[in-house]
Design an enzyme around this catalytic site. Structure first.
Site, PDB file in Angstrom:
ATOM      1  N   HIS A 130      76.819  -8.973  -2.294  1.00  0.00           N
ATOM      2  CA  HIS A 130      75.500  -9.593  -2.618  1.00  0.00           C
ATOM      3  C   HIS A 130      75.050  -8.917  -3.932  1.00  0.00           C
ATOM      4  O   HIS A 130      73.959  -8.577  -4.150  1.00  0.00           O
ATOM      5  CB  HIS A 130      74.645  -9.233  -1.520  1.00  0.00           C
ATOM      6  CG  HIS A 130      73.486 -10.195  -1.312  1.00  0.00           C
ATOM      7  ND1 HIS A 130      73.616 -11.037  -0.156  1.00  0.00           N
ATOM      8  CD2 HIS A 130      72.431 -10.608  -1.972  1.00  0.00           C
ATOM      9  CE1 HIS A 130      72.457 -11.803  -0.353  1.00  0.00           C
ATOM     10  NE2 HIS A 130      71.798 -11.756  -1.292  1.00  0.00           N
TER      11      HIS A 130
ATOM     12  N   ARG B 275      80.543 -10.483 -15.205  1.00  0.00           N
ATOM     13  CA  ARG B 275      79.824 -10.295 -16.522  1.00  0.00           C
ATOM     14  C   ARG B 275      80.708 -11.424 -17.806  1.00  0.00           C
ATOM     15  O   ARG B 275      79.929 -11.619 -18.752  1.00  0.00           O
ATOM     16  CB  ARG B 275      79.601  -9.017 -17.106  1.00  0.00           C
ATOM     17  CG  ARG B 275      78.800  -8.138 -16.066  1.00  0.00           C
ATOM     18  CD  ARG B 275      77.359  -8.676 -16.064  1.00  0.00           C
ATOM     19  NE  ARG B 275      76.456  -8.123 -15.047  1.00  0.00           N
ATOM     20  CZ  ARG B 275      76.212  -8.443 -13.706  1.00  0.00           C
ATOM     21  NH1 ARG B 275      76.935  -9.597 -13.383  1.00  0.00           N
ATOM     22  NH2 ARG B 275      75.414  -7.724 -13.067  1.00  0.00           N
TER      23      ARG B 275
ATOM     24  N   TYR C 237      63.150  -7.454 -10.533  1.00  0.00           N
ATOM     25  CA  TYR C 237      63.320  -8.177  -9.224  1.00  0.00           C
ATOM     26  C   TYR C 237      64.878  -8.758  -9.673  1.00  0.00           C
ATOM     27  O   TYR C 237      65.803  -8.469  -8.745  1.00  0.00           O
ATOM     28  CB  TYR C 237      62.164  -9.021  -8.943  1.00  0.00           C
ATOM     29  CG  TYR C 237      62.906 -10.455  -8.155  1.00  0.00           C
ATOM     30  CD1 TYR C 237      63.241  -9.979  -6.697  1.00  0.00           C
ATOM     31  CD2 TYR C 237      63.218 -11.524  -8.288  1.00  0.00           C
ATOM     32  CE1 TYR C 237      63.662 -11.057  -5.760  1.00  0.00           C
ATOM     33  CE2 TYR C 237      63.737 -12.507  -7.665  1.00  0.00           C
ATOM     34  CZ  TYR C 237      63.846 -12.301  -6.379  1.00  0.00           C
ATOM     35  OH  TYR C 237      64.253 -13.313  -5.428  1.00  0.00           O
TER      36      TYR C 237
ATOM     37  N   ALA D  56      67.670 -17.103  -5.795  1.00  0.00           N
ATOM     38  CA  ALA D  56      66.335 -17.616  -5.411  1.00  0.00           C
ATOM     39  C   ALA D  56      65.375 -17.665  -6.396  1.00  0.00           C
ATOM     40  O   ALA D  56      65.273 -16.994  -7.403  1.00  0.00           O
ATOM     41  CB  ALA D  56      65.915 -16.550  -4.409  1.00  0.00           C
TER      42      ALA D  56
ATOM     43  N   THR E 141      75.169 -17.391   3.974  1.00  0.00           N
ATOM     44  CA  THR E 141      75.139 -16.098   3.872  1.00  0.00           C
ATOM     45  C   THR E 141      74.969 -15.080   4.851  1.00  0.00           C
ATOM     46  O   THR E 141      74.204 -15.359   5.600  1.00  0.00           O
ATOM     47  CB  THR E 141      74.256 -15.985   2.625  1.00  0.00           C
ATOM     48  OG1 THR E 141      74.443 -16.452   1.607  1.00  0.00           O
ATOM     49  CG2 THR E 141      74.104 -14.503   2.195  1.00  0.00           C
TER      50      THR E 141
ATOM     51  N   SER F 108      70.171 -22.241  -3.418  1.00  0.00           N
ATOM     52  CA  SER F 108      69.684 -21.265  -2.508  1.00  0.00           C
ATOM     53  C   SER F 108      68.856 -21.935  -1.509  1.00  0.00           C
ATOM     54  O   SER F 108      67.929 -22.817  -1.886  1.00  0.00           O
ATOM     55  CB  SER F 108      68.885 -20.031  -3.346  1.00  0.00           C
ATOM     56  OG  SER F 108      68.486 -19.170  -2.326  1.00  0.00           O
TER      57      SER F 108
ATOM     58  N   SER G  88      82.008 -10.665  -1.292  1.00  0.00           N
ATOM     59  CA  SER G  88      80.838 -10.399  -1.763  1.00  0.00           C
ATOM     60  C   SER G  88      80.244  -9.503  -1.412  1.00  0.00           C
ATOM     61  O   SER G  88      80.096  -9.059  -0.207  1.00  0.00           O
ATOM     62  CB  SER G  88      79.805 -11.743  -2.006  1.00  0.00           C
ATOM     63  OG  SER G  88      78.599 -11.384  -2.470  1.00  0.00           O
TER      64      SER G  88
ATOM     65  N   ARG H 129      73.471 -13.122 -12.255  1.00  0.00           N
ATOM     66  CA  ARG H 129      72.833 -12.644 -13.329  1.00  0.00           C
ATOM     67  C   ARG H 129      72.852 -13.141 -14.404  1.00  0.00           C
ATOM     68  O   ARG H 129      72.076 -13.496 -15.327  1.00  0.00           O
ATOM     69  CB  ARG H 129      72.612 -11.077 -13.168  1.00  0.00           C
ATOM     70  CG  ARG H 129      71.928 -10.565 -12.091  1.00  0.00           C
ATOM     71  CD  ARG H 129      71.839  -8.983 -12.003  1.00  0.00           C
ATOM     72  NE  ARG H 129      71.257  -8.430 -10.849  1.00  0.00           N
ATOM     73  CZ  ARG H 129      71.978  -7.836 -10.053  1.00  0.00           C
ATOM     74  NH1 ARG H 129      73.344  -7.747 -10.046  1.00  0.00           N
ATOM     75  NH2 ARG H 129      71.479  -7.203  -8.864  1.00  0.00           N
TER      76      ARG H 129
ATOM     77  N   LYS I 132      79.717 -16.491   2.983  1.00  0.00           N
ATOM     78  CA  LYS I 132      79.401 -15.569   1.848  1.00  0.00           C
ATOM     79  C   LYS I 132      78.871 -14.095   2.296  1.00  0.00           C
ATOM     80  O   LYS I 132      78.085 -14.133   3.369  1.00  0.00           O
ATOM     81  CB  LYS I 132      78.443 -15.860   0.968  1.00  0.00           C
ATOM     82  CG  LYS I 132      78.067 -15.070  -0.304  1.00  0.00           C
ATOM     83  CD  LYS I 132      77.230 -15.943  -1.422  1.00  0.00           C
ATOM     84  CE  LYS I 132      76.850 -15.015  -2.379  1.00  0.00           C
ATOM     85  NZ  LYS I 132      76.037 -13.961  -2.069  1.00  0.00           N
TER      86      LYS I 132
ATOM     87  N   TYR J 136      70.369 -19.587   4.370  1.00  0.00           N
ATOM     88  CA  TYR J 136      70.048 -18.050   5.291  1.00  0.00           C
ATOM     89  C   TYR J 136      69.580 -18.621   6.622  1.00  0.00           C
ATOM     90  O   TYR J 136      68.882 -19.740   6.703  1.00  0.00           O
ATOM     91  CB  TYR J 136      68.839 -17.638   4.343  1.00  0.00           C
ATOM     92  CG  TYR J 136      69.131 -16.801   3.103  1.00  0.00           C
ATOM     93  CD1 TYR J 136      70.200 -15.585   3.385  1.00  0.00           C
ATOM     94  CD2 TYR J 136      68.711 -16.822   2.248  1.00  0.00           C
ATOM     95  CE1 TYR J 136      70.374 -14.826   2.194  1.00  0.00           C
ATOM     96  CE2 TYR J 136      69.173 -16.466   0.915  1.00  0.00           C
ATOM     97  CZ  TYR J 136      69.945 -15.181   1.025  1.00  0.00           C
ATOM     98  OH  TYR J 136      70.147 -14.512  -0.146  1.00  0.00           O
TER      99      TYR J 136
END
Length: 357
Positions: free
Chosen positions: A253, A288, A34, A89, A165, A116, A251, A308, A229, A139
């Site tokens: 996403h 990164r 995920y 999230a 977003t 979020s 972005s 991430r 966003k 959202y």
């Protein structure tokens, strides 16, 4: 048996990406998938990285960079560096301390976090842990009334900016959540609009998606900075700013919505030129390391959001892991600045330090 969280950075961790295997071995397979997955065939996710790799750095030796810094001011808040924790999230999927750990780490490192709408902890709890105003990611909640109640909840809790977003108009979990993890700040799951005998997309999902008129309405409802966003087209950026938005996040996403779109970095210069001097430009997708941060700043961003990688740190060692990821990126940014002859963020944006292939 769950593998123990790191109590200090492991010897093999020299960059943020070194946290990746430590995170993977501490997460259930479906949670890891995920976190890491992109949409479709993963073309956009791969493209995000390739675009960064195709940008070359230009070293400028002998420059006097003594006393240099990475400080930035955004919407009346001063930060030690331009690395912002992006909204992700359900962070209790990755560590029991969830969003509070990320918020504490972000603030401890002199930065900012965007929380979020799908946070797995109460907005009040997260901001109390942070000890400073955070930003809230919104959202759309299917209708204006429900959306406004959510925004007011965040503002009442002390959030100082709203990041709306717009590239994922209706967002739901792409994973079966365990019983103890949910979007605790939402009133109820967003129900799919009835599309009986019609298109599930056009008459279902998109029937309750926001439009430009909803953006105008939202701008009228709040006085705090409004950040949009999920913008990739310069004309959309210009339109958002014309409606009173204070910033745009370039972005895609992280490749998690529409597969096959350009890498965000490809569009950043055009959008930066289109709204230069009118609004702030933030960047997201594929970052990164600190060199990536430098490249995005050099191509027009005022600040850069990372996603991430800080979750890899969270999954590996909680708040300590998140703080270490931020510190590594800041150190890499400072080293890149020093070797490129850029003393501060203004110098990065005004000089010629990178070349796009």
């Amino acid at each position: 048996m769950h593998r123990a969280y790191l109590k200090s950075p492991a010897a093999d961790i020299q960059t943020a990406i070194d946290y990746l295997p430590h995170a993977e071995e501490r997460l259930r397979k479906e949670v890891w998938q995920y976190l890491q997955s992109g949409s479709g065939q993963g073309l956009t996710s791969a493209r995000n990285r390739k675009v960064f790799e195709d940008v070359s750095l230009m070293p400028r030796p002998l420059a006097d960079v003594r006393g240099g810094n990475t400080r930035v001011e955004l919407f009346g808040q001063s930060f030690s560096h331009p690395v912002i924790l992006a909204p992700l999230a359900y962070q209790r999927l990755f560590h029991p301390d969830g969003e509070t750990a990320s918020a504490m780490a972000g603030v401890a490192q002199g930065g900012q976090m965007v929380v979020s709408s799908l946070a797995s902890q109460l907005l009040e709890t997260i901001i109390e842990a942070a000890g400073q105003p955070l930003w809230f990611q919104l959202y759309w909640q299917a209708d204006r009334e429900t959306t406004l109640r959510l925004v007011k909840k965040a503002l009442s809790a002390g959030y100082s900016a709203v990041m709306f977003t717009v590239d994922a108009p209706v967002k739901q979990a792409a994973i079966a959540l365990p019983k103890d993890v949910s979007a605790v700040n939402l009133e109820a799951p967003i129900a799919l609009a009835d599309a009986t005998g019609a298109s599930v997309v056009f008459d279902g999902w998109m029937k309750q998606a926001p439009g430009w008129d909803d953006l105008m309405w939202l701008r009228d409802q709040i006085t705090v900075p409004l950040i949009i966003k999920g913008i990739l087209h310069p004309a959309d950026a210009e339109h958002a700013v014309s409606l009173g938005c204070d910033a745009v996040v370039v972005s895609n996403h992280g490749g998690r919505v529409l597969d096959g779109v350009p890498g965000s970095l490809q569009l950043l210069p055009d959008i930066s030129r289109a709204i230069s001097g009118k609004a702030k430009v933030l960047f997201d997708s594929g970052v990164r390391n600190g060199q990536d941060v430098f490249k995005a700043l050099a191509l027009g961003a005022d600040a850069v959001m990372v996603g991430r990688p800080y979750i890899w740190g969270l999954a590996s060692g909680g708040a300590l892991g998140v703080a270490h990821v931020i510190r590594l990126m800041r150190d890499e940014l400072e080293m890149t600045m020093a070797l490129s002859g850029a003393k501060d963020l203004t110098a990065i944006r005004s000089g010629t330090y990178v070349y796009q292939a």
